[in-house]
Design an enzyme around this catalytic site. Structure first.
Site, PDB file in Angstrom:
ATOM      1  N   SER A 120       0.803  -1.232   0.000  1.00  0.00           N
ATOM      2  CA  SER A 120       0.000   0.000   0.000  1.00  0.00           C
ATOM      3  C   SER A 120       0.833   1.278   0.000  1.00  0.00           C
ATOM      4  O   SER A 120       0.307   2.357  -0.268  1.00  0.00           O
ATOM      5  CB  SER A 120      -0.939   0.013   1.213  1.00  0.00           C
ATOM      6  OG  SER A 120      -0.208  -0.059   2.424  1.00  0.00           O
ATOM      7  N   THR A 136      -2.594  -6.299  -1.085  1.00  0.00           N
ATOM      8  CA  THR A 136      -3.340  -5.509  -0.115  1.00  0.00           C
ATOM      9  C   THR A 136      -4.830  -5.657  -0.366  1.00  0.00           C
ATOM     10  O   THR A 136      -5.260  -6.042  -1.450  1.00  0.00           O
ATOM     11  CB  THR A 136      -2.977  -4.015  -0.227  1.00  0.00           C
ATOM     12  OG1 THR A 136      -3.269  -3.577  -1.563  1.00  0.00           O
ATOM     13  CG2 THR A 136      -1.514  -3.765   0.078  1.00  0.00           C
ATOM     14  N   ASP A 160     -22.373   1.500   6.259  1.00  0.00           N
ATOM     15  CA  ASP A 160     -21.679   1.375   4.979  1.00  0.00           C
ATOM     16  C   ASP A 160     -22.643   1.858   3.900  1.00  0.00           C
ATOM     17  O   ASP A 160     -23.424   1.070   3.357  1.00  0.00           O
ATOM     18  CB  ASP A 160     -21.237  -0.057   4.716  1.00  0.00           C
ATOM     19  CG  ASP A 160     -20.267  -0.154   3.547  1.00  0.00           C
ATOM     20  OD1 ASP A 160     -20.518   0.513   2.518  1.00  0.00           O
ATOM     21  OD2 ASP A 160     -19.258  -0.883   3.648  1.00  0.00           O
ATOM     22  N   ARG A 166      -8.025   3.353   7.269  1.00  0.00           N
ATOM     23  CA  ARG A 166      -7.103   4.277   6.606  1.00  0.00           C
ATOM     24  C   ARG A 166      -7.019   5.552   7.444  1.00  0.00           C
ATOM     25  O   ARG A 166      -8.048   6.094   7.867  1.00  0.00           O
ATOM     26  CB  ARG A 166      -7.569   4.599   5.180  1.00  0.00           C
ATOM     27  CG  ARG A 166      -7.376   3.450   4.203  1.00  0.00           C
ATOM     28  CD  ARG A 166      -5.902   3.201   3.930  1.00  0.00           C
ATOM     29  NE  ARG A 166      -5.666   2.176   2.926  1.00  0.00           N
ATOM     30  CZ  ARG A 166      -5.384   0.910   3.189  1.00  0.00           C
ATOM     31  NH1 ARG A 166      -5.361   0.496   4.457  1.00  0.00           N
ATOM     32  NH2 ARG A 166      -5.140   0.037   2.232  1.00  0.00           N
ATOM     33  N   ASP A 173      -4.045   2.317  14.535  1.00  0.00           N
ATOM     34  CA  ASP A 173      -3.052   1.549  13.783  1.00  0.00           C
ATOM     35  C   ASP A 173      -2.650   2.310  12.533  1.00  0.00           C
ATOM     36  O   ASP A 173      -1.561   2.114  12.005  1.00  0.00           O
ATOM     37  CB  ASP A 173      -3.613   0.181  13.402  1.00  0.00           C
ATOM     38  CG  ASP A 173      -2.663  -0.617  12.521  1.00  0.00           C
ATOM     39  OD1 ASP A 173      -1.555  -0.939  12.998  1.00  0.00           O
ATOM     40  OD2 ASP A 173      -3.015  -0.920  11.361  1.00  0.00           O
ATOM     41  N   GLU A 223       0.244   9.655   7.814  1.00  0.00           N
ATOM     42  CA  GLU A 223       1.168   8.537   7.647  1.00  0.00           C
ATOM     43  C   GLU A 223       1.955   8.671   6.340  1.00  0.00           C
ATOM     44  O   GLU A 223       1.379   9.067   5.329  1.00  0.00           O
ATOM     45  CB  GLU A 223       0.320   7.251   7.639  1.00  0.00           C
ATOM     46  CG  GLU A 223       1.082   5.959   7.677  1.00  0.00           C
ATOM     47  CD  GLU A 223       0.124   4.762   7.687  1.00  0.00           C
ATOM     48  OE1 GLU A 223       0.335   3.844   6.885  1.00  0.00           O
ATOM     49  OE2 GLU A 223      -0.835   4.762   8.485  1.00  0.00           O
ATOM     50  N   HIS A 238       0.659   0.742  11.461  1.00  0.00           N
ATOM     51  CA  HIS A 238      -0.050   0.201  10.296  1.00  0.00           C
ATOM     52  C   HIS A 238       0.314  -1.266  10.084  1.00  0.00           C
ATOM     53  O   HIS A 238       0.726  -1.686   8.998  1.00  0.00           O
ATOM     54  CB  HIS A 238       0.274   1.012   9.048  1.00  0.00           C
ATOM     55  CG  HIS A 238      -0.732   0.823   7.946  1.00  0.00           C
ATOM     56  ND1 HIS A 238      -0.956   1.771   6.974  1.00  0.00           N
ATOM     57  CD2 HIS A 238      -1.572  -0.205   7.647  1.00  0.00           C
ATOM     58  CE1 HIS A 238      -1.871   1.339   6.133  1.00  0.00           C
ATOM     59  NE2 HIS A 238      -2.273   0.136   6.520  1.00  0.00           N
ATOM     60  N   TYR A 288      -0.749  -7.481   9.613  1.00  0.00           N
ATOM     61  CA  TYR A 288       0.582  -8.050   9.390  1.00  0.00           C
ATOM     62  C   TYR A 288       0.782  -9.454   9.945  1.00  0.00           C
ATOM     63  O   TYR A 288       1.886  -9.821  10.325  1.00  0.00           O
ATOM     64  CB  TYR A 288       1.637  -7.118   9.989  1.00  0.00           C
ATOM     65  CG  TYR A 288       2.312  -6.224   8.975  1.00  0.00           C
ATOM     66  CD1 TYR A 288       1.605  -5.700   7.912  1.00  0.00           C
ATOM     67  CD2 TYR A 288       3.650  -5.895   9.087  1.00  0.00           C
ATOM     68  CE1 TYR A 288       2.221  -4.866   6.988  1.00  0.00           C
ATOM     69  CE2 TYR A 288       4.275  -5.053   8.166  1.00  0.00           C
ATOM     70  CZ  TYR A 288       3.552  -4.556   7.121  1.00  0.00           C
ATOM     71  OH  TYR A 288       4.163  -3.733   6.215  1.00  0.00           O
TER      72      TYR A 288
END
Length: 379
Positions: free
Chosen positions: A48, A69, A149, A211, A234, A239, A256, A260
């Site tokens: 990303s 991603t 959403d 994000r 996170d 960023e 971020h 992971y």
């Protein structure tokens, strides 16, 4: 058919998945990748942090782009389509990893802040691959879950959808898993601004593993002071740079890395490899097996309260307090700079998902609780 492949240095297993079809595989730093590095590349594999657009690809021979991603906001798909360059990504590859990260965060908050999270009202913003798994996991605990959403709702896929403002007003804990968009009918850039954050109940919790730019940083700091908003991040508004005031304001921080897990990384590379083979009509690629998971002896973490006992076991696999301490230790006087942020991600310790772990010597009452978290192996 042989290909020259350029891949992000942090993608695992590129060599075993792609080497049967590779004339060369070259690893690069995704943040600083330039067109010059692609002058002989047929295949580009990114994460990303790489902006894939006209500036990067013009004049290069790249004929396949893959991103390991879930999100695609770093990819100019219109340009790729115009250039007839096939693009694939890995939707859902690390969704379970993010769910497990969130569960670890909540376990740490239970122990440190006596947050009885499963008895709270939880709002989930963004019901994609990650958000849907998050909402379903909360329901395993009997938690009341609100979902927002608007895109899915407009498509008739989410009848339980409520508008963002209503969700913020009613939720004790808000988990953000929305993509970052700057255009369209439902743009998310800085959607959590001062007006909306002021709607959240006093001393409520905001957790963002989607994000960073969906939240306005100044508004977040203001809500922390004015409304006692509790924050876990996170992902970060600016960023890869993280300001010290924001880092100091959060209860838990990570660079971020919610997605992971070893399983998530393996799956992302596998999905791209299979898409690559199919695109070029190549023979099937042999699977790369995951290492065996670990076994945890439940007796080592025994507590009289079964919820605390379960929380201690979850935190034995991954404790977000460690990431928080590392980020704060690594920050300078004014900010955690981009180079340090990327280094924390590059050198991140291996983390396994809950479902890969075997629990030994757990009594039935503990097993019942652990199954709600997603543990499936007991002995």
């Amino acid at each position: 058919m042989q290909f020259n492949i350029v891949a992000d240095e942090n993608m695992p297993n590129v060599e075993p998945w792609f080497s049967p079809y590779a004339q060369s595989i070259r690893r690069v730093a995704g943040r600083t990748l330039t067109a010059n590095a692609l002058k002989d590349a047929d295949v580009l594999l990114v994460r990303s942090i790489t902006q894939v657009n006209k500036n990067l690809l013009s004049g290069t021979p790249v004929k396949f782009v893959g991103s390991a991603t879930i999100g695609t906001d770093h990819i100019d798909q219109s340009f790729l389509k115009h250039q007839s360059i096939p693009f694939y990504h890995a939707p859902g590859c690390n969704a379970q990893s993010v769910v497990d990260w969130l569960l670890s965060v909540l376990c740490r908050l239970r122990l440190d802040h006596e947050l009885n999270w499963s008895q709270k009202v939880v709002g989930v913003v963004g019901i994609g691959h990650v958000g849907s798994k998050v909402a379903n996991r909360f329901k395993q605990f009997g938690t009341k879950v609100l979902v927002c959403d608007p895109v899915k709702n407009a498509n008739g896929e989410l009848p339980e959808h409520i508008d963002l403002e209503s969700l913020l007003v009613q939720s004790d804990i808000v988990c953000v898993h929305a993509p970052h968009t700057r255009s369209g009918d439902y743009l998310t850039h800085q959607m959590l601004n001062a007006d909306r954050l002021s709607l959240m109940p006093k001393n409520s919790w905001l957790i963002n593993a989607g994000r960073g730019p969906v939240i306005e940083e100044s508004a977040l700091l203001e809500a922390r002071v004015k409304n006692g908003l509790n924050i876990v991040l996170d992902v970060w508004p600016n960023e890869p740079s993280v300001s010290v005031p924001l880092l100091d304001a959060v209860h838990l921080a990570s660079p971020h890395v919610a997605g992971y897990s070893l399983e998530g990384k393996f799956k992302g590379t596998e999905m791209l490899a299979r898409a690559f083979a199919k695109e070029f009509g190549l023979t099937a690629i042999k699977s790369v097996p995951l290492p065996n998971g670990v076994t945890v002896d439940a007796r080592l973490f025994e507590k009289s309260d079964v919820e605390q006992w379960a929380s201690e076991i979850v935190l034995a696999l991954y404790d977000p307090a460690r990431d928080t301490a590392v980020m704060r230790f690594s920050a300078g006087n004014n900010q955690l700079d981009a180079r340090t942020f990327d280094a924390l991600r590059k050198e991140y310790p291996t983390r396994r998902e809950i479902a890969s772990t075997t629990i030994a010597h757990a009594p039935e009452v503990l097993k019942k609780r652990l199954k709600m978290f997603g543990f499936t192996h007991f002995k």
